[in-house]
Design an enzyme around this catalytic site. Structure first.
Site, PDB file in Angstrom:
ATOM      1  CD  GLU A 105      67.512 -26.768  -6.058  1.00 42.08           C
ATOM      2  OE1 GLU A 105      68.086 -26.248  -7.035  1.00 42.08           O
ATOM      3  OE2 GLU A 105      67.109 -26.124  -5.083  1.00 42.08           O
ATOM      4  CD  GLU A 125      72.536 -25.537  -5.446  1.00 39.54           C
ATOM      5  OE1 GLU A 125      73.101 -26.317  -4.643  1.00 39.54           O
ATOM      6  OE2 GLU A 125      71.583 -25.879  -6.167  1.00 39.54           O
TER       7      GLU A 125
HETATM    8  C1  3H9 Z   1      72.309 -24.072  -9.138  1.00 43.98           C
HETATM    9  O1  3H9 Z   1      71.995 -25.128  -9.586  1.00 43.98           O
HETATM   10  C2  3H9 Z   1      71.328 -23.079  -8.556  1.00 43.98           C
HETATM   11  C3  3H9 Z   1      69.987 -23.668  -8.276  1.00 43.98           C
HETATM   12  O2  3H9 Z   1      69.934 -24.255  -6.996  1.00 43.98           O
HETATM   13  C4  3H9 Z   1      68.895 -22.623  -8.226  1.00 43.98           C
HETATM   14  C5  3H9 Z   1      68.673 -21.764  -9.397  1.00 43.98           C
HETATM   15  C6  3H9 Z   1      67.414 -20.921  -9.288  1.00 43.98           C
HETATM   16  N1  3H9 Z   1      76.505 -24.190 -15.892  1.00 43.98           N
HETATM   17  O3  3H9 Z   1      84.015 -28.746 -14.774  1.00 43.98           O
HETATM   18  P1  3H9 Z   1      84.205 -29.194 -16.164  1.00 43.98           P
HETATM   19  C7  3H9 Z   1      80.758 -26.122 -18.030  1.00 43.98           C
HETATM   20  S1  3H9 Z   1      73.919 -23.560  -9.139  1.00 43.98           S
HETATM   21  C8  3H9 Z   1      77.157 -23.808 -16.994  1.00 43.98           C
HETATM   22  O4  3H9 Z   1      85.493 -28.884 -16.823  1.00 43.98           O
HETATM   23  P2  3H9 Z   1      84.190 -31.936 -15.293  1.00 43.98           P
HETATM   24  C9  3H9 Z   1      82.173 -25.721 -17.646  1.00 43.98           C
HETATM   25  O5  3H9 Z   1      82.296 -24.330 -17.576  1.00 43.98           O
HETATM   26  C10 3H9 Z   1      74.793 -24.815  -9.997  1.00 43.98           C
HETATM   27  N2  3H9 Z   1      78.291 -24.397 -17.425  1.00 43.98           N
HETATM   28  O6  3H9 Z   1      83.914 -30.767 -16.321  1.00 43.98           O
HETATM   29  C11 3H9 Z   1      82.971 -26.328 -18.767  1.00 43.98           C
HETATM   30  O7  3H9 Z   1      82.826 -25.501 -19.880  1.00 43.98           O
HETATM   31  P3  3H9 Z   1      84.022 -25.295 -20.937  1.00 43.98           P
HETATM   32  C12 3H9 Z   1      75.063 -26.002  -9.156  1.00 43.98           C
HETATM   33  C13 3H9 Z   1      78.763 -25.405 -16.706  1.00 43.98           C
HETATM   34  O8  3H9 Z   1      83.801 -33.164 -16.008  1.00 43.98           O
HETATM   35  C14 3H9 Z   1      82.221 -27.632 -19.045  1.00 43.98           C
HETATM   36  O9  3H9 Z   1      80.893 -27.429 -18.540  1.00 43.98           O
HETATM   37  N3  3H9 Z   1      75.923 -26.922  -9.876  1.00 43.98           N
HETATM   38  C15 3H9 Z   1      78.131 -25.842 -15.539  1.00 43.98           C
HETATM   39  O10 3H9 Z   1      85.549 -31.818 -14.704  1.00 43.98           O
HETATM   40  C16 3H9 Z   1      82.823 -28.849 -18.392  1.00 43.98           C
HETATM   41  O11 3H9 Z   1      82.997 -28.584 -17.003  1.00 43.98           O
HETATM   42  C17 3H9 Z   1      77.250 -26.855  -9.788  1.00 43.98           C
HETATM   43  O12 3H9 Z   1      77.804 -26.047  -9.079  1.00 43.98           O
HETATM   44  C18 3H9 Z   1      76.942 -25.202 -15.137  1.00 43.98           C
HETATM   45  N4  3H9 Z   1      76.263 -25.588 -14.050  1.00 43.98           N
HETATM   46  O13 3H9 Z   1      83.165 -31.696 -14.095  1.00 43.98           O
HETATM   47  C19 3H9 Z   1      78.028 -27.852 -10.603  1.00 43.98           C
HETATM   48  N5  3H9 Z   1      78.850 -26.877 -15.017  1.00 43.98           N
HETATM   49  O14 3H9 Z   1      84.233 -26.647 -21.547  1.00 43.98           O
HETATM   50  C20 3H9 Z   1      79.135 -27.171 -11.350  1.00 43.98           C
HETATM   51  C21 3H9 Z   1      79.877 -27.069 -15.859  1.00 43.98           C
HETATM   52  O15 3H9 Z   1      83.503 -24.272 -21.867  1.00 43.98           O
HETATM   53  N6  3H9 Z   1      79.845 -28.062 -12.235  1.00 43.98           N
HETATM   54  N7  3H9 Z   1      79.843 -26.191 -16.874  1.00 43.98           N
HETATM   55  O16 3H9 Z   1      85.183 -24.832 -20.118  1.00 43.98           O
HETATM   56  C22 3H9 Z   1      80.753 -28.972 -11.792  1.00 43.98           C
HETATM   57  O17 3H9 Z   1      80.969 -29.140 -10.607  1.00 43.98           O
HETATM   58  C23 3H9 Z   1      81.521 -29.749 -12.820  1.00 43.98           C
HETATM   59  O18 3H9 Z   1      81.445 -29.047 -14.030  1.00 43.98           O
HETATM   60  C24 3H9 Z   1      81.021 -31.199 -13.066  1.00 43.98           C
HETATM   61  C25 3H9 Z   1      81.780 -31.794 -14.288  1.00 43.98           C
HETATM   62  C26 3H9 Z   1      81.320 -32.033 -11.814  1.00 43.98           C
HETATM   63  C27 3H9 Z   1      79.557 -31.215 -13.373  1.00 43.98           C
END
Ligand code: 3H9
Length: 701
Positions: A105, A125
């Site tokens: 976004e 999301e």
């Molecule tokens: C959003 O954006 C809403 C908006 O539209 C509007 C708002 C108003 N936040 O998965 P991993 C942490 S909703 C905080 O093992 P990978 C995760 O907990 C969001 N923390 O790595 C972990 O921490 P720890 C939309 C986050 O390489 C560490 O990072 N976005 C977030 O296998 C490593 O993560 C998503 O839904 C976050 N957003 O995969 C994306 N993301 O080391 C969600 C990760 O302490 N994330 N962490 O355990 C993912 O899909 C995967 O993390 C990603 C990396 C593909 C990015």
């Protein structure tokens, strides 16, 4: 300016770099930093254009999920994206890694986007029970058209940069240094006299001729495919708003729908599931810096359905694997099984012939243990009998090199006893796969009394490499998943004996959200498995534990489930779709009579409580015994291995949301009515009395 966002002026360009490891999430300091940086660029007369990029392994992966459910902090993300879009100087976002959710976004707020070719972009999301709440539902349809935007927003699935280019989401692919690529692109823009280009001001692409029809079709599809889910329908409504309203009003509508999702219990459950999966990787007594053994070659003992499925997990991850069977004939059958599985994928179109050939080349059949001398890990998947396991582990102990990890896929035997068959119990671990092993995401990693931290860390790393959700469990009968599912299965048999039909039990639990009804699931795994456990229980359980008798009658009648074409359901001519079994009613009557029960009507709510609370009560015992490290691990196991609905967060989270006092009240009532099986777990009693939750509890508290 905040340290998580760096501002640098290079000649006539402002370079803004986000640096918020590990995934550059948009936490409050990042939002503030970005707002300040764009303002600085706007105000600096020497700046003609802005380049936005990220340090580390990825572009912004989204809003900071940890902030959801907490009091909002300024500036909000929608405000920030609007401010970025409003900037009077052209801006270029340079994407790499994963540009997801709020990250995409922010990029859509910029006027141009370029991406490294290995980037993936998406709006996931919906998987967290939300919708894109910072303009994504309004800007994406304007760039990519309504059909593509609906598909991406409702599925949440990311797409490759090349596809994003084709759909108009990205302008150009780039390679090499991100800052250099972004700067070069910006200079080209300026040289060509191209200025700001706001996605929000674009008209929705005219290819979507009948937009209203598209929207309605998507709504119908969502209702059919994900009944009971809160966010997907609201995603459709938000995109619909983009087609009907000017940008400012569309953004307002998006905000309202986003807030509804944010407040929903489903959002809380799905966010819990997200963190539960990541938390499971943290193992007590195994610090993050524990050395991990290198795994270059694996072996699997036993070429049955399970063994072949496990071998394919390795092959699918690109790891060479030796599959050992007792003789050439058994080995041929096993290798044929592997070929058949891949051939079915090729036929379905999910795998190319070339990929199948490549994978099969990694699979080597062997019949001699001597061939396993150099492998780094062995997974035993032979018959569940201690005598057979003894033969296997003694041979492995004799031939495998020092440092090889010796794993058992046992689901019912004592891993400590298996480890004791070798002279290297510290190298023995359980790797409990779930059938079909090449499909199911769950892997229970069983920690024996002597399993070393290094072996455990290596097993967890291996799980990740095999793309599994690996969860550490302790040794007990059935570990976590099956020990709980036994309580669930027993209760469904009692429900049948009390008056329910198979269809009623399964429909009630499917309506609750389970991927499959418990009885159809039993038919799938084979009723003889339950019968073997039942026989053991008859011999060992104290008499106050009443047992159902229905299973005995089904097995005596040769109804063992799908494999015999008959079980709780009928499967005519090899079909896998359950149909009513007309012979079941008489067996149910006979079972009720034998138990002295007058059959009665049972409500769907009662069926669900009896089934799910049986899981929860056992889960509480498992937690207190330390068989699971934390409640969220149990949730991860149920979400990834047993078809528990993610929107309920797992059995323990579901209990927390209901309130443990409510759960305990029903468990006590069932204890009174149905006896010893329902003895309330002491931890459930303790936490209910203290007004606490399973997920807030830690051992020793
Ligand atoms: C959003 O954006 C809403 C908006 O539209 C509007 C708002 C108003 N936040 O998965 P991993 C942490 S909703 C905080 O093992 P990978 C995760 O907990 C969001 N923390 O790595 C972990 O921490 P720890 C939309 C986050 O390489 C560490 O990072 N976005 C977030 O296998 C490593 O993560 C998503 O839904 C976050 N957003 O995969 C994306 N993301 O080391 C969600 C990760 O302490 N994330 N962490 O355990 C993912 O899909 C995967 O993390 C990603 C990396 C593909 C990015």
């Amino acid at each position: 300016m905040q340290a998580t966002v760096q501002f640098e002026r290079r000649a006539n360009l402002a370079l803004i770099t986000v640096n918020n490891p590990p995934v550059n999430a948009l936490s409050q300091p990042v939002r503030q930093g970005l707002l300040d940086a764009f303002r600085a660029a706007e105000e600096d007369a020497r700046v003609d254009a802005v380049v936005l990029l990220c340090a580390g392994s990825t572009f912004i992966a989204g809003a900071d999920i940890k902030e959801f459910g907490k009091p909002p902090q300024e500036p909000s993300l929608p405000e920030l994206v609007n401010a970025i879009e409003a900037c009077s100087k052209p801006s270029v976002a340079v994407l790499h890694g994963t540009a997801l959710g709020g990250g995409l976004e922010v990029a859509l707020g910029c006027h141009y986007r370029i991406a490294r070719s290995d980037t993936r972009v998406g709006l996931p999301e919906v998987k967290l029970g939300l919708l894109p709440g910072a303009g994504g539902t309004q800007r994406l349809p304007r760039l990519a058209g309504v059909a593509k935007a609906l598909e991406m927003i409702v599925s949440g699935a990311p797409i490759a940069a090349a596809d994003a280019c084709e759909y108009g989401i990205i302008d150009e692919l780039c390679d090499g240094d991100l800052a250099a690529a972004g700067s070069a692109f910006a200079q080209r823009l300026l040289a060509a006299g191209r200025g700001v280009r706001r996605s929000g001001e674009q008209r929705i692409a005219s290819v979507d001729v009948d937009v209203a029809l598209l929207i309605e079709a998507k709504r119908a599809e969502v209702r059919k495919r994900s009944p009971g889910l809160f966010a997907p329908l609201r995603c459709v409504s938000a995109v619909e708003a983009a087609t009907l309203l000017p940008l400012a009003e569309g953004l307002k509508r998006e905000r309202e729908l986003f807030q509804e999702c944010l407040a929903s219990p489903q959002r809380a459950a799905l966010v819990h599931a997200f963190f539960a999966e990541r938390q499971a990787g943290k193992v007590s007594g195994v610090p993050a810096d524990t050395p991990v053994r290198e795994i270059k070659c694996a072996a699997v003992i036993g070429g049955g359905t399970m063994g072949v499925g496990i071998a394919l997990c390795f092959v699918n991850a690109g790891l060479p694997v030796k599959l050992l069977e007792v003789d050439a004939a058994a080995l041929d059958r096993a290798l044929q099984r592997a070929r058949d599985i891949y051939a079915a994928s090729v036929k379905r179109g999910s795998l190319t012939q070339a990929a199948m050939d490549q994978r099969l080349a990694l699979l080597e059949g062997v019949t001699d243990y001597a061939a396993l001398a150099d492998v780094d890990v062995v997974v035993e998947a032979v018959f569940e009998d201690m005598g057979v396991k003894r033969q296997v582990f003694e041979q492995l102990d004799a031939v495998c090199k020092a440092g090889a990890i010796l794993a058992s896929n046992t689901s019912s035997l004592d891993l400590n006893a298996i480890a004791a068959l070798t002279r290297r119990p510290a190298d023995v671990v359980g790797l409990h796969f779930f059938s079909p092993a090449n499909v199911m995401r769950l892997l229970e990693v069983v920690r024996g009394e002597q399993t070393s931290a290094e072996v455990l860390a290596s097993a967890m790393a291996l799980g990740k490499r095999l793309k599994k959700v690996a969860v550490v469990v302790g040794v007990c009968d059935g570990f976590v998943g099956n020990r709980m599912v036994f309580q669930y299965g027993r209760e469904s048999e009692f429900l049948l004996e009390e008056g329910a039909t198979a269809q009623q039990v399964d429909a009630a639990l499917r309506d609750f959200g389970m991927a499959m009804g418990p009885l159809a699931m039993r038919d799938l795994s084979g009723l003889d498995i339950g019968m073997a456990i039942r026989k053991r229980q008859r011999e060992t359980l104290p008499s106050e534990y009443r047992l159902p008798c229905l299973l005995d009658k089904l097995c005596a009648a040769g109804m063992l489930g799908q494999k015999t074409g008959k079980g709780f359901y009928l499967y005519p001519a090899g079909s896998r779709t359950p149909q009513p079994n007309p012979e079941l009613a008489a067996l149910l009557e006979a079972a009720s009579q034998q138990q002295g029960i007058e059959r009665r009507e049972l409500s769907a709510a009662h069926i669900v409580e009896r089934s799910i609370f049986a899981l929860i009560n056992e889960g509480a015992k498992i937690l207190e015994e330390g068989i699971a490290q934390r409640a969220s691990d149990i949730d991860s196991i149920y979400l990834n291995g047993y078809g528990f609905p993610a929107f309920r967060g797992g059995p323990m989270f579901y209990a927390d949301q209901l309130g443990l006092d409510q759960v305990l009240a029903r468990v006590r009532e069932f204890h009174q009515r149905f006896g010893a099986w329902w003895q309330p777990a002491p931890l459930l009693e303790k936490l209910a009395a203290e007004g606490r939750t399973f997920n807030s509890w830690e051992p020793g508290q």
